[in-house]
Structures are given as structure tokens and as C-alpha cells.
Design a protein around this motif. Structure first.
Motif, mmCIF file in Angstrom:
data_model
loop_
_atom_site.group_PDB
_atom_site.id
_atom_site.type_symbol
_atom_site.label_atom_id
_atom_site.label_comp_id
_atom_site.label_asym_id
_atom_site.label_seq_id
_atom_site.Cartn_x
_atom_site.Cartn_y
_atom_site.Cartn_z
ATOM 1 N N LEU A 43 11.879 -0.842 14.116
ATOM 2 C CA LEU A 43 10.801 -0.822 15.104
ATOM 3 C C LEU A 43 10.960 -1.865 16.197
ATOM 4 C CD1 LEU A 43 7.724 -0.412 12.703
ATOM 5 C CD2 LEU A 43 8.850 1.362 14.063
ATOM 6 N N ILE A 44 11.905 -2.773 16.037
ATOM 7 C CA ILE A 44 11.993 -3.902 16.973
ATOM 8 C C ILE A 44 12.285 -3.425 18.394
ATOM 9 C CG2 ILE A 44 13.358 -5.942 17.573
ATOM 10 C CD1 ILE A 44 13.479 -6.634 14.620
ATOM 11 N N ALA A 45 13.243 -2.535 18.564
ATOM 12 C CA ALA A 45 13.575 -2.060 19.910
ATOM 13 C C ALA A 45 12.388 -1.330 20.536
ATOM 14 C CB ALA A 45 14.804 -1.151 19.860
ATOM 15 N N ALA A 46 11.696 -0.519 19.749
ATOM 16 C CA ALA A 46 10.553 0.236 20.277
ATOM 17 C C ALA A 46 9.425 -0.698 20.696
ATOM 18 C CB ALA A 46 10.056 1.230 19.228
ATOM 19 N N LYS A 47 9.167 -1.720 19.913
ATOM 20 C CA LYS A 47 8.112 -2.669 20.253
ATOM 21 C C LYS A 47 8.498 -3.522 21.462
ATOM 22 C CE LYS A 47 5.673 -2.971 15.856
ATOM 23 N NZ LYS A 47 4.339 -2.673 16.455
ATOM 24 N N ALA A 48 9.777 -3.844 21.562
ATOM 25 C CA ALA A 48 10.230 -4.568 22.751
ATOM 26 C C ALA A 48 10.050 -3.685 23.983
ATOM 27 C CB ALA A 48 11.686 -4.979 22.595
ATOM 28 N N VAL A 86 6.766 -8.059 23.018
ATOM 29 C CA VAL A 86 7.469 -9.317 22.774
ATOM 30 C C VAL A 86 7.624 -10.058 24.101
ATOM 31 C CG1 VAL A 86 8.752 -8.380 20.810
ATOM 32 C CG2 VAL A 86 9.781 -8.338 23.087
ATOM 33 N N ASP A 87 7.807 -11.367 24.005
ATOM 34 C CA ASP A 87 8.087 -12.185 25.185
ATOM 35 C C ASP A 87 9.525 -12.683 25.201
ATOM 36 O OD1 ASP A 87 5.346 -12.236 26.273
ATOM 37 O OD2 ASP A 87 4.891 -13.343 24.438
ATOM 38 N N LEU A 88 10.131 -12.759 24.026
ATOM 39 C CA LEU A 88 11.524 -13.188 23.903
ATOM 40 C C LEU A 88 12.086 -12.553 22.646
ATOM 41 C CD1 LEU A 88 13.738 -15.082 25.099
ATOM 42 C CD2 LEU A 88 12.968 -16.817 23.480
ATOM 43 N N GLN A 89 13.131 -11.745 22.789
ATOM 44 C CA GLN A 89 13.656 -11.032 21.631
ATOM 45 C C GLN A 89 15.125 -10.706 21.808
ATOM 46 O OE1 GLN A 89 11.487 -10.268 19.006
ATOM 47 N NE2 GLN A 89 13.353 -9.819 17.845
ATOM 48 N N SER A 90 15.913 -11.017 20.802
ATOM 49 C CA SER A 90 17.285 -10.544 20.729
ATOM 50 C C SER A 90 17.630 -10.158 19.304
ATOM 51 C CB SER A 90 18.264 -11.603 21.243
ATOM 52 O OG SER A 90 19.548 -11.067 21.366
ATOM 53 N N ARG A 91 17.104 -10.935 18.358
ATOM 54 C CA ARG A 91 17.342 -10.627 16.950
ATOM 55 C C ARG A 91 16.790 -9.235 16.641
ATOM 56 N NH1 ARG A 91 18.657 -13.617 12.489
ATOM 57 N NH2 ARG A 91 17.888 -12.890 10.465
ATOM 58 N N GLY A 92 17.603 -8.406 16.001
ATOM 59 C CA GLY A 92 17.178 -7.050 15.670
ATOM 60 C C GLY A 92 17.504 -6.034 16.738
ATOM 61 N N ARG A 128 12.437 -8.128 31.330
ATOM 62 C CA ARG A 128 13.798 -7.916 31.817
ATOM 63 C C ARG A 128 14.726 -7.803 30.614
ATOM 64 N NH1 ARG A 128 15.812 -12.575 34.685
ATOM 65 N NH2 ARG A 128 14.479 -13.803 33.304
ATOM 66 N N THR A 129 15.778 -7.030 30.760
ATOM 67 C CA THR A 129 16.785 -6.918 29.703
ATOM 68 C C THR A 129 18.054 -7.603 30.190
ATOM 69 O OG1 THR A 129 15.862 -4.786 29.022
ATOM 70 C CG2 THR A 129 18.048 -5.364 28.183
ATOM 71 N N VAL A 170 15.700 -9.462 25.506
ATOM 72 C CA VAL A 170 14.499 -9.052 26.224
ATOM 73 C C VAL A 170 13.662 -10.291 26.542
ATOM 74 C CG1 VAL A 170 12.327 -7.776 26.030
ATOM 75 C CG2 VAL A 170 14.467 -6.741 25.244
ATOM 76 N N VAL A 171 13.301 -10.437 27.825
ATOM 77 C CA VAL A 171 12.584 -11.624 28.296
ATOM 78 C C VAL A 171 11.384 -11.196 29.132
ATOM 79 C CG1 VAL A 171 12.751 -13.788 29.585
ATOM 80 C CG2 VAL A 171 14.762 -12.896 28.389
#
Length: 640
Positions: free
Chosen positions: A299-304, A309-315, A335-336, A599-600
Motif C-alpha cells: 500500500l505504500i506506493a498507493a498512499k504516497a 506522506v511528506d517524505l517516503q522512499s522506504r517501500g 515531487r518524485t 517522494v517529497v
């Protein structure tokens, strides 16, 4: 003797202007009420007398404002330990150029790479306000690692050099000395790891659970309440510097656990006694709260994509880039970014040379078998299918950005050549076949090679599916077995797993100054030789002693590296070790260098456009100091 890493000289060495004095300080709204009511001292009394002053302009950043909540996701409750990774408060730490510089420490004096004098910052405090002093190092040394009930294995293996244990002394409240008779060049890099050896503990907190200091009645009650069998078990449960799951244990990290037991939504609030400030007198971290939510990995990519999220790379994997970019263009408030990947291999296969099955173990220890497996992989097809051809095809070695990179190591036994692979297997005597064309083991069983996966990365399973087709042309059936990550590791560690698929070495960007320890059988985490690693880590008390000449040579070279500080010799040692791995194919790398999506939030500032995503060295976001990230619209009420 030379002095390295004072907070001022480190800036000078990096070509940055040194800040000579603490600027006027400002209080944030987050702690202002408690300060005004007298529950906490003002910020001027909460930071060290010589804080680490960060010159944002010299780093190409801007001074920020305090406030806001940063949202991020993890897929397991135990992954709240990522707060220690991302927070990256270390005695010494890596700068973005991978040079070491001081952080928690004020300075380090080094004599012949064998005596390290650590200088603490006066007035530095734990998150509960208690002074951080050499007594916290003394507690770790005297009462934790040298207490056989708490640490049955004794001091960590890196404290022993050339068969002799080093010493640790404490001249005064702000000085700690580690000393060996021979050079121990890997000491400082160890302290800068994503998961470092925490050579200090909050003594004032942990003593209440230690039989030598605790009130006996209180200790008995705590053991009963925790439902453990003994006071050492209680002490170890309360002492979780890396796991970060005990909110009562004081910390030196930028944020402290405010959630109690791990839940699906974990909150971490700013450490009121954190030792870093910016040049405008604002205490770091800028962000008040980090919200780390546990969700299913799928679900991480879909939620991003949904802006959660405000900061995500893990997952996130490269395959998620398309949907992330699409959401970004359709009005997503994020932004990606595409960062470089510092892992030596995105996907690597680890034949277990310590596998309990004696027939398979002998087969896998024959280098011809491992070479044949590598020759039977169509890396070009996998690259196109998984990464649109953007990854680097080849075995596991230093990445092209490393000064130790040699193309011959990348390409050794790494080009699809089924004819040569079959010839090598024939030379081993594996010529008997089953009715459906599978080769037979010497005992007559069909050659079915079982690779266990953690079931967390679709790209691993997709790659193995492609490999299964070409290995079938070698007369080998590949069988995938998805398992829970912890179960997979425990099976490999115990010799019950035949092979595993995982990332390659964490550090694909070594230099001659990088410890080559992870190339030698020194730790159980390298899935090809877990029992050899256990033997080294336990100093012979567990595991199995390496009995392959190439593995023994790697251990010799690792020892040689530790005993010299000659750069040319260290480089020669590294190159020989990398050559051994390329020829021996202990781990079979497939691809490396695929971009890592990050993702930022568009509101988040001071996030680098380009970076390297690596666990060690670098601690993922840690090397970029997320305590310096801030929201442009964060609410701030400044109390003078």
C-alpha cells in the motif's frame, strides 16, 4: 598525535566557514508552555555550552522554522527503529561527501590509529535533561558488555585486535579513551554506521534495572511486571538504543518516542535537549513531530500517490515511478525525485555454503557451480523487464562511482552463456539427467535449487521467474519459497535454507579508507556464509570455522587492512578482495544502479534534489540530516 573532527575544524576541512560562538537563541512554541510553567529550562540551558552549529547557507540550504508534523510509512511495527537510522545522531557521522566529522562528540584525538580520545560536549544532556558524560560510556563498558549475565558473549569482537582486548578509560567527565596495542582503523567508521555499536548508555536510567545498583524490592517487582525470568532479561528489554521501542529510555536522537508500545500509528516528538542549532539560534530539529504509520508493504506506493506522506522512499521501488509521476502531474502535492542507489546490487542470489545438506553443500562450494548459475542469468532481459534498461547489468562489486570500481569485476562470469555454464556443470560430473531433463545430484535426487525470499519485493520474484527459464536450460529447476523476513534469516543463519535472494552489499561505494570487513566472512548477515560469520563474531564459540581457501584469504586480507594506514596498501587489499568475490561468485549479483524513487512534499524544504539511497554508509535519509528539513508553512511562535 593529530586532532580531528572538532566541530570548527570539520567545517574548515570541508571548505565551510567555521562559526565561532553560539548565536542568540529562540524558543519554539512546542516547548514554550512547559518552559513558561517551569517544567523545562529555557533553550539556552538545554543545549551544550559548545553546541554543533550548522551553517545552512554554507551547505546550500536555508535556515528554517520550527513546527509541523512529517508523515512517513513503514511496513512493519519493528521498523520504528528507522527513526534512529533517519535521525542519525552519531558520535561521529558521515557528511554527504562520505568524510567523517563530529556530531555528538566535540572532538577526537587520534594516535597511530590505535588510541582514540573522545571529547564530549560540556552541558550535553539526554532527552530527559540528565547530563551526558563519560559515566555513560563507563556503564556500557563495565556494567553491560563486561557483565556476563547481560552480555554472555562479552565485549564486541571489534574490541579485540591481534588477539588482544583493547582498553577503555575515563580520565574525566568529558573524556573517554579507547586504546589498542595495534591499529584499529575501523573504530571511527563503526561509530558512523546506520546501526552503530552504541558504546554509551543512559546509566542513570538503566541502573534501576541492574542488580548492582537497583533497589532489590523494586527490581523484583519490575521483573514480575515485565514477565521475564531474570533481571538481566529485564535490563536487556529496557535497553533498546537501536530498536527505539522503549519511550522511557532517554535518547540523544533528534526525536524521541512518544507512543509507548509500537502501534499502527507511532509519534516521535522533538528532543528538547538536542545538541544541534542553526546559525540563527534555532534549535534543531525544525520539525516538531514525526508520524510513522505502519501499513501493508503493497500500500505504500498507493498512499504516497494519494498524498498521505511528506517524505517516503522506504517501500518504494523503481516500478512505482510511473504511478508516482502520474499522480504528481495530476495535481499531487508532492515531487518524485530519483536518487542514485548505493547498494552494490539491487538483487543478489546467495547460495548457502553452510547449508546443512552435505550433498548440496559440496555442490555449492564448488566454484564451477556458482559460476554456472551466474552464466545462466539473462541480465539484459531482467533489466529491460524491471528497469526499462536503466540499471547496470553485472555481478556484485563496487559501483562505477567508487574509486575501487573495475569493469572486469562487474562482467566476470556475468554474461549469459548457457553453453559455458553447461560445460562447467558437466566438468563437475553432474551429467546424469532425469526423464524431464533435470540434472541429478550425486545421490540421485533431481537438481532443484530452492531460493527463499522475504516476499516483500515484487522485483525479486519477477527476476527469479525470468531466471527460472534460463536455469532450466542448465538442467536446474529453480523453486521460489516466500517466507517472512525474520524466518528467512533464521533459517539461513541455522543452515536450514539452501539459498536466499536479497540486496547486495549495503555499501557499493567503498574507498580505500572503508573497512572491507563486510567482504570477509565476519558476520552472519552475509547469507552465503552465515555460520562462518558466527564463528568470527563469537570468536570461535559458535558457528563453523571457514574451510575454503578463498574465504580464509579474505579474512587474512581484512586483518591486514586493519593493521595498516598506508593508503596504497589498503587500496591493493581492497582490489584483491573484490577480485576474489568476482571470481568466486560467493553472492551472484544481477543488476545495480537502478534509480530509487523518493517522494517529497512540495511544502518540505532543504531536501536534496540528488542523493544516494544507501543504508550503510549513509543511513538512508540520515546522511542528509532530516533534522534540517522544514515545512515552509510551519506554524511558529517564537518566545524570546
Amino acid at each position: 598525535m593529530r586532532r580531528l573532527f572538532t566541530w570548527a575544524s570539520a567545517l574548515i576541512l570541508l571548505g565551510l566557514p567555521a562559526l565561532s560562538q553560539t548565536p542568540p537563541l529562540s524558543e519554539s512554541s512546542f516547548w514554550a508552555i512547559e518552559v513558561n510553567k517551569g517544567f523545562k529550562p529555557p533553550v539556552a540551558e538545554r543545549i551544550p555550552s559548545e553546541p554543533l552549529i550548522v551553517d545552512m547557507a554554507a551547505k546550500g540550504r536555508t535556515n528554517g522554522i520550527q513546527g509541523g508534523t512529517l508523515r512517513t510509512l513503514v511496513s512493519r511495527s519493528k521498523d520504528i527503529r528507522q527513526m534512529v537510522v533517519y535521525g542519525y545522531a552519531r558520535l561521529v557521522g558521515y557528511a554527504p561527501d562520505y568524510s567523517l566529522q563530529p556530531d555528538i562528540l566535540r572532538a577526537v584525538d587520534i594516535f597511530e590509529d590505535r588510541r582514540y580520545t573522545l571529547h564530549l560536549r560540556k552541558g550535553h544532556r539526554w532527552s530527559d535533561g540528565t547530563l551526558f558524560t563519560s559515566a555513560d560510556f563507563a556503564y556500557w563498558w563495565n556494567d553491560v558488555v563486561n557483565n556476563s549475565l547481560i552480555t554472555p558473549s562479552g565485549p564486541p569482537e571489534w574490541m579485540t585486535v591481534d588477539g588482544e582486548m583493547g582498553t577503555v578509560t575515563f580520565p574525566d567527565a568529558h573524556t573517554v579513551v579507547f586504546e589498542w596495542k595495534s591499529a584499529n582503523s575501523r573504530f571511527l567508521p563503526l561509530l558512523a554506521q546506520a546501526s552503530p555499536p552504541f558504546i554509551y548508555r543512559p546509566a542513570h536510567y538503566l541502573k534501576q534495572f541492574h542488580v548492582d545498583y537497583a533497589d532489590p524490592d523494586f527490581l523484583v517487582q519490575e521483573v514480575l511486571s515485565a514477565r521475564v525470568k531474570s533481571w538481566p532479561a529485564l535490563h536487556n528489554r529496557r535497553d533498546n538504543m537501536y530498536k527505539f521501542d522503549n519511550p522511557d529510555q532517554p535518547t540523544l536522537q533528534p526525536w524521541m518516542n512518544a507512543s509507548g508500545e509500537p502501534t499502527s500509528r507511532n509519534l516521535f516528538v522533538r528532543n528538547p535537549y538536542f545538541h544541534r542549532i542553526d546559525s540563527a539560534g534555532t534549535q534543531l530539529p525544525y520539525i516538531d513531530v514525526v508520524e510513522m504509520t505502519v501499513v501493508g508493504g503493497g500500500l505504500i506506493a498507493a498512499k504516497a500517490n494519494a498524498g498521505e506522506v511528506d517524505l517516503q522512499s522506504r517501500g518504494l521501488d523503481f516500478r512505482d515511478v510511473a504511478i508516482l509521476k502520474k499522480g504528481e502531474k495530476e495535481g499531487g502535492n508532492y515531487r518524485t525525485l530519483l536518487w542514485a542507489n548505493g547498494t552494490a546490487s539491487q538483487i543478489a542470489i546467495y547460495p548457502n555454503l553452510n547449508f546443512a545438506d552435505p550433498v548440496w553443500r559440496e555442490i555449492m562450494r564448488d566454484v564451477r557451480f556458482r559460476r554456472a548459475l551466474s552464466l545462466g542469468i539473462d541480465r539484459r532481459m531482467i533489466n529491460r523487464a524491471l528497469y526499462f534498461g536503466l540499471a547496470d547489468e553485472g555481478g556484485m562489486t563496487a559501483l562505477a562511482r567508487s574509486p575501487l570500481y573495475e569493469e572486469k569485476n562487474l562482467t566476470a562470469w556475468a554474461t549469459l552463456d548457457l553453453a559455458l555454464g553447461n560445460r562447467l556443470l558437466d566438468e563437475m560430473g553432474l551429467t546424469e539427467r532425469t526423464g524431464n531433463g533435470l540434472r541429478k545430484l550425486p545421490d540421485g535426487r533431481p537438481m532443484e535449487f530452492v531460493i527463499e525470499t522475504a516476499g516483500e519485493r515484487q522485483e525479486e520474484e519477477n527476476a527469479l521467474t525470468i531466471i527460472a527459464d534460463t536455469w532450466r536450460d542448465l538442467g536446474i529447476r529453480l523453486i521460489m519459497r516466500p517466507l517472512d523476513r525474520d524466518i528467512l534469516r533464521n533459517r539461513i543463519y541455522a543452515g536450514r535454507g539452501m539459498a536466499a535472494v536479497w540486496y547486495g552489499w549495503d555499501n557499493g561505494l567503498p574507498s580505500a579508507a572503508t573497512s572491507p570487513k563486510y567482504l570477509a566472512p565476519t558476520e552472519q548477515e552475509f547469507f552465503s556464509w552465515s555460520k562462518w560469520g558466527q564463528h568470527f563474531q563469537s570468536m570461535g564459540e559458535a558457528g563453523e570455522e571457514p574451510d575454503l581457501e578463498a574465504a580464509q584469504r579474505l579474512l587474512e586480507l581484512n586483518s591486514d587492512w586493519n593493521l595498516t594506514n598506508d593508503t596504497a596498501l589498503r587500496e591493493a587489499i581492497w582490489k584483491e578482495m573484490l577480485d576474489i568475490h568476482a571470481q568466486q561468485q560467493f553472492a551472484i549479483g544481477i543488476l545495480s544502479g537502478a534509480p530509487q524513487p523518493v517522494v517529497v512534499s512540495r511544502r518540505l524544504r532543504n531536501v536534496p534534489e540528488k542523493g544516494i539511497w544507501a543504508y550503510d554508509p549513509g543511513a538512508h535519509f540520515g546522511i542528509h540530516h532530516i533534522d534540517e528539513f522544514y515545512f515552509e508553512d510551519a506554524f511558529q511562535q517564537v518566545v524570546q
